[in-house]
Design a protein around this motif. Sequence first.
Motif, PDB file in Angstrom:
ATOM      1  N   GLU A   8       8.373  -1.176   4.104  1.00 20.86           N
ATOM      2  CA  GLU A   8       7.781  -2.708   4.154  1.00 20.86           C
ATOM      3  C   GLU A   8       8.358  -2.376   2.940  1.00 20.86           C
ATOM      4  O   GLU A   8       8.429  -4.371   3.044  1.00 20.86           O
ATOM      5  CB  GLU A   8       6.488  -2.196   4.556  1.00 20.86           C
ATOM      6  CG  GLU A   8       5.611  -3.815   4.706  1.00 20.86           C
ATOM      7  CD  GLU A   8       5.248  -3.958   3.432  1.00 20.86           C
ATOM      8  OE1 GLU A   8       5.126  -5.201   3.744  1.00 20.86           O
ATOM      9  OE2 GLU A   8       4.620  -3.707   2.667  1.00 20.86           O
ATOM     10  N   GLU A   9       8.294  -2.583   1.570  1.00 20.23           N
ATOM     11  CA  GLU A   9       7.879  -2.989   0.292  1.00 20.23           C
ATOM     12  C   GLU A   9       9.649  -3.340  -0.168  1.00 20.23           C
ATOM     13  O   GLU A   9       9.321  -4.176  -1.058  1.00 20.23           O
ATOM     14  CB  GLU A   9       7.809  -1.899  -0.931  1.00 20.23           C
ATOM     15  CG  GLU A   9       5.803  -1.604  -0.402  1.00 20.23           C
ATOM     16  CD  GLU A   9       4.601  -2.777  -1.023  1.00 20.23           C
ATOM     17  OE1 GLU A   9       5.469  -3.902  -0.903  1.00 20.23           O
ATOM     18  OE2 GLU A   9       3.753  -1.920  -0.519  1.00 20.23           O
ATOM     19  N   GLU A  21      -2.005  -4.143   8.045  1.00 21.02           N
ATOM     20  CA  GLU A  21      -2.865  -4.330   6.905  1.00 21.02           C
ATOM     21  C   GLU A  21      -3.005  -5.873   7.184  1.00 21.02           C
ATOM     22  O   GLU A  21      -2.616  -6.788   6.807  1.00 21.02           O
ATOM     23  CB  GLU A  21      -1.826  -4.599   5.431  1.00 21.02           C
ATOM     24  CG  GLU A  21      -0.669  -4.604   5.079  1.00 21.02           C
ATOM     25  CD  GLU A  21       0.633  -4.232   4.433  1.00 21.02           C
ATOM     26  OE1 GLU A  21      -0.017  -3.780   3.270  1.00 21.02           O
ATOM     27  OE2 GLU A  21       1.962  -4.682   4.407  1.00 21.02           O
ATOM     28  N   HIS A  80       2.416   1.304   6.384  1.00 18.88           N
ATOM     29  CA  HIS A  80       3.715   2.391   5.429  1.00 18.88           C
ATOM     30  C   HIS A  80       3.424   2.641   4.383  1.00 18.88           C
ATOM     31  O   HIS A  80       1.887   2.557   4.259  1.00 18.88           O
ATOM     32  CB  HIS A  80       4.223   0.845   5.180  1.00 18.88           C
ATOM     33  CG  HIS A  80       3.993  -0.350   4.128  1.00 18.88           C
ATOM     34  ND1 HIS A  80       3.755  -0.150   3.027  1.00 18.88           N
ATOM     35  CD2 HIS A  80       3.029  -1.149   4.074  1.00 18.88           C
ATOM     36  CE1 HIS A  80       3.088  -0.416   2.122  1.00 18.88           C
ATOM     37  NE2 HIS A  80       2.670  -1.970   2.454  1.00 18.88           N
ATOM     38  N   ASP A 102      -2.851  -0.599  -1.678  1.00 19.40           N
ATOM     39  CA  ASP A 102      -1.667  -0.915  -0.585  1.00 19.40           C
ATOM     40  C   ASP A 102      -1.017  -0.073   0.129  1.00 19.40           C
ATOM     41  O   ASP A 102      -0.012   0.195  -0.674  1.00 19.40           O
ATOM     42  CB  ASP A 102      -1.111  -2.430  -0.958  1.00 19.40           C
ATOM     43  CG  ASP A 102       0.235  -2.660  -0.544  1.00 19.40           C
ATOM     44  OD1 ASP A 102       0.450  -2.659   1.000  1.00 19.40           O
ATOM     45  OD2 ASP A 102       1.143  -2.899  -1.201  1.00 19.40           O
ATOM     46  N   MET A 103      -1.281   0.688   0.599  1.00 17.71           N
ATOM     47  CA  MET A 103      -2.339   0.022   2.101  1.00 17.71           C
ATOM     48  C   MET A 103      -2.133   2.130   2.412  1.00 17.71           C
ATOM     49  O   MET A 103      -3.383   1.893   4.234  1.00 17.71           O
ATOM     50  CB  MET A 103      -2.005  -0.667   3.355  1.00 17.71           C
ATOM     51  CG  MET A 103      -0.665   0.304   3.748  1.00 17.71           C
ATOM     52  SD  MET A 103       0.061  -1.250   5.464  1.00 17.71           S
ATOM     53  CE  MET A 103      -1.001  -0.625   7.323  1.00 17.71           C
TER      54      MET A 103
HETATM   55 ZN   LIG Z   1       1.075  -3.927   1.882  1.00 19.06          ZN
END
Ligand SMILES: [Zn+2]
Length: 357
Positions: free
Chosen positions: A94-95, A122, A27, A60-61
């Motif tokens: 994604e977050e 991840e 992501h 991340d990431m």
């Molecule tokens: Zn992540």
Amino acid sequence: MVAGKPICILTWAGSEPALKSVMLNSHIDVVPVSESNWDHDPFGAVKLPNGDIVARGAQDMKCVGIGYLEAIRVLKAKGVVPKRTVHAVFVPDEEIGGADGMEKWVETDDFRSLNVAFALDEGLSNEENAYKVYYGERAPWWIKITAKGGAGHGSKFIEPSATERLVRTLDKFVAFRNSEKQRLAVCRNEFGRPLRLGDVTTTNITLMNAGVQFNVVPEEAWAGVDMRVAPSVNLTTFREQVVQWGAEEGTTIEFVQAFMSNAATPLNDGNLWWQKIRSVAEQRGVELDPEIFPAATDSRFLRKIGLPAIGISCIRNTPVLLHDHNEYLNEKLLIEGVEFYAQLIPELASVPATADA
Ligand SMILES: [Zn+2]
């Protein structure tokens, strides 16, 4: 795909394009920073004398996405051609839950046209000397409990009481919470190691609301609960159970969000992707530590549609600083990740067609 939220796909064509492909997912988004708590510019990627690279996304990431691309660059320079086609995929959001990213994308013809057989995604950093391997996730549920009752003066016995109904319902959530907490403390999993957070269901009362004044009995009370339901739980049965807890006390249960898949990718001998990961790690002398992801990643959308997905970040002997201040990764681990992927990607691309569902 959603307007303004592009998905970037870099395709490395395989020598046997009839075979299904390998997807390397990452992501592109990061969580916000509170800059005053950082010792360096969080978006400056400052490298300290000891090789630590301080940056939001270092763990991340971005290290994973960069690792894929650098590994492919190294392999191409050596003239390597993968058997299966490999797609390096960069997704948004994604977050914030992936709703406009992976969740919608996996339902499109665009995604189906990639003909994916397996996805790498991840993981998390590990303070110990092993790579964590994630093969499943818990299902995130947000539940709103609403209780109604009589209103009136605080000096009387007002029945039924909305707040009491709510409290009695919450008692059931709390009792379940305590039993899972107990299980986490004393039980072991099928491999004989003590349970970890990802193996049990967590429950937290995160919102509470009732009343306007001390001497006025409120006619409505509500609470919000965050649950993360473990892969060992039958989601349909458990959902009915939760609705029942409310029905018994005359409260209504609303699922504000209920992800109805906790499908895992079994790490057994029949999983040829996992066998490749294990053998590459063994050749490199790296220990692997498989577990259920305690929070959520985009892999849940892939597993939901039946694809095997495994999450690994090549970060060991490093504190877990994702979403935290002063997130960093040592450059040695960034390079170690590139080497790991450079070894792993051609192996995954040579998994025989018998692995394809
Ligand atoms: Zn992540």
